[in-house]
Write a protein that holds these residues in place. Sequence first.
Motif, PDB file in Angstrom:
ATOM      1  N   ASP A   1      50.353  90.435  58.021  1.00 19.46           N
ATOM      2  CA  ASP A   1      49.026  89.873  57.909  1.00 19.46           C
ATOM      3  C   ASP A   1      48.957  88.450  57.156  1.00 19.46           C
ATOM      4  O   ASP A   1      48.048  87.820  57.400  1.00 19.46           O
TER       5      ASP A   1
ATOM      6  N   TRP B   1      42.346  90.080  59.719  1.00 15.13           N
ATOM      7  CA  TRP B   1      41.031  90.524  60.178  1.00 15.13           C
ATOM      8  C   TRP B   1      41.051  89.782  61.686  1.00 15.13           C
ATOM      9  O   TRP B   1      40.396  88.970  61.950  1.00 15.13           O
ATOM     10  N   LYS B   2      41.638  90.161  62.674  1.00 16.63           N
ATOM     11  CA  LYS B   2      41.641  89.923  63.972  1.00 16.63           C
ATOM     12  C   LYS B   2      40.236  90.134  64.703  1.00 16.63           C
ATOM     13  O   LYS B   2      39.547  91.019  64.304  1.00 16.63           O
TER      14      LYS B   2
ATOM     15  N   TYR C   1      45.891  83.944  56.705  1.00 15.65           N
ATOM     16  CA  TYR C   1      45.693  85.334  56.496  1.00 15.65           C
ATOM     17  C   TYR C   1      45.282  85.725  57.988  1.00 15.65           C
ATOM     18  O   TYR C   1      44.061  85.509  58.469  1.00 15.65           O
TER      19      TYR C   1
END
Lengths: 372, 372, 372
Positions: free
Chosen positions: B60, B88-89, B85
């Motif tokens: 991530d 959270w695609k 980061y």
Amino acid sequence: DGKKLKITSADGKYSMELFGRIQIDASIADQDDLQNGHDIGAGVELRRTRFGLKGKLGGDFKYKIEAGFDAPSDTVDLEEAYISYVGWKPAALTVGKFKMPYSLEEQTSSRFISFLERGNNNVFAPGKNLGGGVSFGGDNYGVNVAYMFAGDLVDGSDNGSNEDNGIVARATVAPMLDKKGGSLLHLGLSGYYLSDQDGTARFRQRPGIHNADRLVDTGTIANVDDTWSINPEVAFVAGPFSAQAEYSWTQVGRTAGNSDIDLHGGYVYLSYFLTGESRASAYKAGSGKFDRLKTEGAWEILARVSYLDLEDNGITNADRGEQTDYTLGLNHYFNPNVRAIVNYVYADVDHPTGATQDEEAHSLGARLAVDF
Amino acid sequence: DGKKLKITSADGKYSMELFGRIQIDASIADQDDLQNGHDIGAGVELRRTRFGLKGKLGGDFKYKIEAGFDAPSDTVDLEEAYISYVGWKPAALTVGKFKMPYSLEEQTSSRFISFLERGNNNVFAPGKNLGGGVSFGGDNYGVNVAYMFAGDLVDGSDNGSNEDNGIVARATVAPMLDKKGGSLLHLGLSGYYLSDQDGTARFRQRPGIHNADRLVDTGTIANVDDTWSINPEVAFVAGPFSAQAEYSWTQVGRTAGNSDIDLHGGYVYLSYFLTGESRASAYKAGSGKFDRLKTEGAWEILARVSYLDLEDNGITNADRGEQTDYTLGLNHYFNPNVRAIVNYVYADVDHPTGATQDEEAHSLGARLAVDF
Amino acid sequence: DGKKLKITSADGKYSMELFGRIQIDASIADQDDLQNGHDIGAGVELRRTRFGLKGKLGGDFKYKIEAGFDAPSDTVDLEEAYISYVGWKPAALTVGKFKMPYSLEEQTSSRFISFLERGNNNVFAPGKNLGGGVSFGGDNYGVNVAYMFAGDLVDGSDNGSNEDNGIVARATVAPMLDKKGGSLLHLGLSGYYLSDQDGTARFRQRPGIHNADRLVDTGTIANVDDTWSINPEVAFVAGPFSAQAEYSWTQVGRTAGNSDIDLHGGYVYLSYFLTGESRASAYKAGSGKFDRLKTEGAWEILARVSYLDLEDNGITNADRGEQTDYTLGLNHYFNPNVRAIVNYVYADVDHPTGATQDEEAHSLGARLAVDF
């Protein structure tokens, strides 16, 4: 393990690997009660950006080169460059620029320290300097003696010329150690005697946040002959709970007719892993320091009191005085290589009568850090 | 693929790789019609020499460190250092020093831009700065919003202190995109609002050749409050043919009693691959920019008009004025990693009455560039 | 071979590797007979700390980037950055910053030279500079011609501006060469013609120990038009015995009304491997220089006389004069990548009447060096 660029020859005698770190800090502060133009304010900085190469050559020799861009500078410094001979196990002989053996927290890499900044006594650490040394250690002890050839003792920073020469040494023992069981008692003692070559010394410290100004400062001390320091240390781990403390006494010896100057400071902190991990698992007995905690998703809460006395007869700088920092910390370990740190610091500074007025500040600092 | 030093862990969650670039420029010029001591002359320079490390940590998190020696300096700068980061695609959160999201050509790496230097409106780009941002994108769009914490708006250079703070954002869409078929319509809009912390700003530009002096220059603009800018962009590709254009309007807001200053500029260029390649294949929709063209032996011919207006009421510097550059280009792609660029530039500079006399110059510049 | 971070694509056309070196020096001296404030003294320094990247791109192109922290500086320099085209074998075309082709010892890397410092004639070497060149070589010869675009001829250091432009060339031949049998006769000739752009030149040299002050110094020579130099060289190897010599004649041409200045110097040294190795095995005929000696545990003894004449009509600097250094050396090769060097140097300096008084010094220097 396929995680980093490292290669090892078939016979294991040669290896080469890349490594680095990035630490990004942000902070805000209530500084209504600062004096003498001191500033903490809000800020964002690349606290440390470093990378380097290390490896093994022929089994008995090791090397390391590390370059770093540290805030506030946008230029690069040579952090470390040394060659070690490890052919006489368990001893290692090292020459070059490396970290002088003083203080548990100083020896623990900035990748693995528990708070944003080390305790106030770190102001007395000689830091990374040119020298030669011998270190050896076993399953429950470590000894490290170095002769330092360079480095001026101003905030432990190295000015590149051969200023302070002398002996720096540290010995540690772990009378109780069960890394898997999560228990550790670590005791250590370090110190130095440095002959001062340029006749000056200076000590000053920030209140636990790197973006802050230094609130206590001896100013430049003149007529300096030599500096000696002693620093006992203790760490205790019981499962997820740990405690750690150090205290440094440093005396600046001065030429005839000038009074010697005594400075001192230390810290004590408590840590508790809400998720159950134990700092004992990250302990390296042979070098008497903490290393990487191999965990994913850990949460750690911390509290620290850190004190520093930078006043004595013979210091006239307006910012001389005592600084006490009270810190609450929360760390999250996303994985073994990624960590977030949040610190709230209340700094309480007493300057003596006739110097700067007393000061107080509340700061909130955070860091996102990766290392590889 | 065995072509570069990259390693990936078995589970794909960790990786590390090395990368870099070298760009070597040479130029000559006819500068008989330059004024005010301006110089282009003949020159050779290491335009860019950069290298760095990037990787993935635990799936991530991603990081990148890049250091660079750029002409005319023989010292090193930290180009980029950031942590992202990507858990959270399709969104990515990034903090550190990275390129602010403004302008298609600015977002396109200097490894992949079509001419020796970007168009004249690039003078308004905030460049690489400390900040935090969120970006996300899909098969035919990209959005990138950043808060910039640092960087003075002087030629988009970063002076390392927290000078200009504010929002920089860019959105792009590709209503028509067939990378294999070689067709693309790209539309984008970017802009910023920056609150000026030191009260000054300055914009100046070279005539398409880095070895040249800047021929137009606002000088230091005082009493600056804030700066806003807007930059629409379009690119169109039909097989080997492509066209691209951008225009920037920038307003320097000033404190009460000083008139605001309006500056603007842009470019339009045409490109044709004699060997049939299509720039559509190098387009990355999710970030709305052009990337590496994977080809061997390609020949590309180009023409560009690039304009910049750095004069307005309130600017008194002798070199204020308008600069129009007419460029003819020829690029050869030896392979995906090695490229040669030749640019002929005719620069036509109009300074207003009372300022420097009007200027003209003819330059011929060439670059050999590798990246890896 | 698993010893270093190097990767090569399956087709052999692409590759990338990391490399570096660390050299740590220590020295002491008897300097009672130095004059004019000259100092050698005792010192420790990181003589050279360098690392870089090199590789192949598509078979026909090669690149190299090397950065270095060299004493006494703690900042970084770009040592080399160049691109080579090797598609027309045996010729290689190179552009960028690279080492100009002058002198056998200059061409031999500091990783492989026989003494702590190169002979006194190295003061005339143009060093690493921006340029373009062509080189080719075979089994027993090498030719290297470069056009240098930059670099001021002051101690061969590069000041980053386009100061001295001109031709530098070197040709070598090995009429006798048996690398396995341990025999070599190497003959070479190099020289340059440099047109001086800033009108000044300066030459000065240390007495064989880098920590020392320069004892002879022309001071800044004004009214300089151009500089030419010629440097014949010879090396002879018979088994464990070898001899090597070079001599440089350099003329500083000056503008009308100022007399030209003639400077010269050279060295001759003998080497003997007590352990039987032969330097012939480390010879690279195609580039006419010595490379890595692949050995473990070798001991080498050496003796050198090195001379330099930095005085002539028109030089008025107090430190002008002649310096002769007599050096005894002992080298130990721990393995192909780790070496220790010990040099005793007796320096005998004659300054002419009216300048600094004559000087003498005895120095003992040592180095631990790794390269990878």
